[in-house]
Design a protein around this motif. Structure first.
Motif, PDB file in Angstrom:
ATOM      1  N   PHE A 193       0.822  -1.217   0.000  1.00  0.00           N
ATOM      2  CA  PHE A 193       0.000   0.000   0.000  1.00  0.00           C
ATOM      3  C   PHE A 193       0.856   1.267   0.000  1.00  0.00           C
ATOM      4  O   PHE A 193       0.430   2.310   0.494  1.00  0.00           O
ATOM      5  CB  PHE A 193      -0.963   0.004   1.188  1.00  0.00           C
ATOM      6  N   PHE A 194       2.062   1.166  -0.540  1.00  0.00           N
ATOM      7  CA  PHE A 194       2.940   2.329  -0.689  1.00  0.00           C
ATOM      8  C   PHE A 194       2.738   2.899  -2.092  1.00  0.00           C
ATOM      9  O   PHE A 194       2.966   2.198  -3.088  1.00  0.00           O
ATOM     10  CB  PHE A 194       4.406   1.915  -0.487  1.00  0.00           C
ATOM     11  N   ARG A 195       2.278   4.161  -2.149  1.00  0.00           N
ATOM     12  CA  ARG A 195       1.982   4.790  -3.447  1.00  0.00           C
ATOM     13  C   ARG A 195       1.037   3.912  -4.259  1.00  0.00           C
ATOM     14  O   ARG A 195      -0.041   3.574  -3.808  1.00  0.00           O
ATOM     15  CB  ARG A 195       3.291   5.094  -4.195  1.00  0.00           C
ATOM     16  N   ASN A 196       1.454   3.508  -5.468  1.00  0.00           N
ATOM     17  CA  ASN A 196       0.548   2.734  -6.325  1.00  0.00           C
ATOM     18  C   ASN A 196       0.726   1.223  -6.163  1.00  0.00           C
ATOM     19  O   ASN A 196       0.124   0.440  -6.903  1.00  0.00           O
ATOM     20  CB  ASN A 196       0.750   3.109  -7.796  1.00  0.00           C
ATOM     21  N   TYR A 197       1.521   0.799  -5.165  1.00  0.00           N
ATOM     22  CA  TYR A 197       1.760  -0.628  -4.973  1.00  0.00           C
ATOM     23  C   TYR A 197       0.773  -1.223  -3.961  1.00  0.00           C
ATOM     24  O   TYR A 197       0.773  -0.839  -2.791  1.00  0.00           O
ATOM     25  CB  TYR A 197       3.181  -0.879  -4.466  1.00  0.00           C
ATOM     26  N   VAL A 198      -0.044  -2.159  -4.413  1.00  0.00           N
ATOM     27  CA  VAL A 198      -0.856  -2.936  -3.480  1.00  0.00           C
ATOM     28  C   VAL A 198       0.074  -3.900  -2.748  1.00  0.00           C
ATOM     29  O   VAL A 198       0.066  -3.996  -1.521  1.00  0.00           O
ATOM     30  CB  VAL A 198      -1.963  -3.707  -4.221  1.00  0.00           C
ATOM     31  N   HIS A 199       0.898  -4.598  -3.518  1.00  0.00           N
ATOM     32  CA  HIS A 199       1.920  -5.464  -2.939  1.00  0.00           C
ATOM     33  C   HIS A 199       3.022  -5.671  -3.974  1.00  0.00           C
ATOM     34  O   HIS A 199       2.747  -5.999  -5.123  1.00  0.00           O
ATOM     35  CB  HIS A 199       1.328  -6.818  -2.528  1.00  0.00           C
ATOM     36  N   LEU A 200       4.247  -5.458  -3.545  1.00  0.00           N
ATOM     37  CA  LEU A 200       5.408  -5.697  -4.405  1.00  0.00           C
ATOM     38  C   LEU A 200       6.470  -6.379  -3.569  1.00  0.00           C
ATOM     39  O   LEU A 200       6.800  -5.927  -2.469  1.00  0.00           O
ATOM     40  CB  LEU A 200       5.959  -4.384  -4.967  1.00  0.00           C
ATOM     41  N   GLU A 201       7.002  -7.462  -4.092  1.00  0.00           N
ATOM     42  CA  GLU A 201       8.070  -8.173  -3.395  1.00  0.00           C
ATOM     43  C   GLU A 201       9.076  -8.656  -4.427  1.00  0.00           C
ATOM     44  O   GLU A 201       8.716  -9.375  -5.367  1.00  0.00           O
ATOM     45  CB  GLU A 201       7.502  -9.357  -2.611  1.00  0.00           C
ATOM     46  N   THR A 202      10.333  -8.230  -4.296  1.00  0.00           N
ATOM     47  CA  THR A 202      11.319  -8.591  -5.303  1.00  0.00           C
ATOM     48  C   THR A 202      12.725  -8.550  -4.732  1.00  0.00           C
ATOM     49  O   THR A 202      12.982  -7.901  -3.718  1.00  0.00           O
ATOM     50  CB  THR A 202      11.227  -7.642  -6.518  1.00  0.00           C
ATOM     51  N   LYS A 203      13.644  -9.258  -5.391  1.00  0.00           N
ATOM     52  CA  LYS A 203      15.064  -9.229  -5.055  1.00  0.00           C
ATOM     53  C   LYS A 203      15.796  -8.413  -6.115  1.00  0.00           C
ATOM     54  O   LYS A 203      15.318  -8.269  -7.252  1.00  0.00           O
ATOM     55  CB  LYS A 203      15.638 -10.645  -4.996  1.00  0.00           C
TER      56      LYS A 203
END
Length: 367
Positions: free
Chosen positions: A10-20
């Motif tokens: 829920f940061f800015r336009n991200y509902v969920h983002l997870e990456t390396k």
């Protein structure tokens, strides 16, 4: 220093983002308004607990949500850290490192450092002194936690004193507290001036060399620090600077009451930047402005390395497209060390890099 992975909710336009991420170069490709800048903003927030685009933390929280979260695995000073940031719309943010709550942003800066270069940074030259103070504050806060604490306290005292001055005519008893706030502001202000002077001295040594190389040895950049007029040597220890600040405040006491504003202190400091002897703010061309800002940011990165022995994470937000081919090559050659994030609309960068990863961003999703 490297960002090994990041998780955004829920940061800015991200509902969920997870990456390396790759430990060297990470190229983020995507059309405008897909979230590329938001990702770099989140990484930069890990080092300073502040945003270059938002005045208030609540602006970082997705619309209609009450909170946002940043979690990241970073490697710094040979140690692994889990940094957690919780942002709330109606409550105070929470900062944690390896599960331990941090009291100040300065503690966060002491763990992890970034240098961000974005198109908005052109205002660093074009705008007034406040823009250049923000640049100094952003750099020094990451290197000197004591500075970050003094800056936060100075800003708090400034707002209190300003309210006293504005309401003093209606409530004269408030003016009885003016001396107390002036003293505490001078104590914090002496710390700010001391650290600013020493950092600018380092900038004066490093920036012109980078600027000459970037401009093809055609231009010469110089800098000058202007602070409270009663301070003759701003590099002196804070306890030596304090009497000079108090003297300056006393001279301006009546003028501050009459004008109902704070006229004395490091909140008026200026970093004068000249190119070939001319005041850059007034006379620099668009190309000269871009080159000067680029030199300042890369100089700050070099100073961080000299101070810590590690390269801070470099964040380049859509800046290569603003540079001509020669300056692009200069930037790419100058970032041979450390972890780098580069955003761009078209992937013309990865082929010119020796190692790294390319991610494609679309509507807040990273592939």
């Amino acid at each position: 220093m490297t960002v090994d992975s990041i998780c955004l909710d829920f940061f800015r336009n991200y509902v969920h983002l997870e990456t390396k991420f790759h430990p060297r170069v990470n190229v983020i490709v995507g059309e405008n308004a897909q979230g590329k800048t938001n990702l770099l903003e989140a990484i930069a927030y890990l080092s300073s607990a502040s945003s270059h685009r938002a005045r208030y933390d609540k602006e970082l929280i997705q619309h209609k949500m009450d909170s946002a979260f940043i979690t990241s695995q970073v490697l710094s000073r040979g140690l692994n850290f889990t940094l957690e940031i919780e942002l709330y719309r109606h409550a105070r943010r929470q900062l944690r490192s390896n599960g331990i709550r941090l009291k100040t942003a300065g503690e966060l800066s002491g763990l992890f450092n970034t240098v961000l270069f974005c198109p908005e940074d052109l205002y660093l030259i074009r705008e007034g002194a406040e823009a250049r103070r923000r640049f100094l504050d952003s750099c020094i806060c990451q290197l000197r936690p004591k500075y970050a604490i003094a800056l936060a306290e100075y800003k708090r005292l400034y707002q209190h004193k300003l309210r006293i001055l504005r309401d003093g005519s209606e409530y004269p008893d408030l003016l009885d507290t003016l001396n107390e706030f002036s003293l505490r502001m001078a104590q914090c202000g002496a710390v700010l001036i001391h650290y600013r002077a020493h950092f600018i001295k380092r900038l004066q040594q490093v920036t012109p060399v980078i600027h000459r190389e970037c401009s093809g040895d055609r231009e010469h950049l110089t800098m000058e620090y202007q602070t409270v007029s009663t301070v003759t040597n701003p590099e002196q220890p804070p306890k030596v600077l304090l009497p000079a600040l108090l003297d300056h405040q006393e001279r301006h006491r009546q003028a501050e009451i009459d004008s109902r504003s704070c006229l004395s202190g490091p909140h008026k400091d200026e970093l004068i930047i000249n190119i070939d002897g001319s005041y850059a703010k007034s006379y620099a061309s668009q190309g000269q402005t871009r080159t000067a800002v680029l030199a300042l940011k890369l100089a700050a990165r070099d100073i961080f390395f000299q101070e810590t022995g590690e390269w801070p994470v470099l964040l380049l937000d859509d800046v290569l497209s603003e540079l001509d081919a020669r300056r692009q090559e200069f930037v790419l050659n100058h970032i041979a060390n450390g972890q780098v994030f580069i955003t761009c609309c078209e992937d013309g960068v990865s082929a010119r890099l020796k190692e790294g990863s390319v991610f494609h961003m679309k509507e807040g999703t990273l592939v």
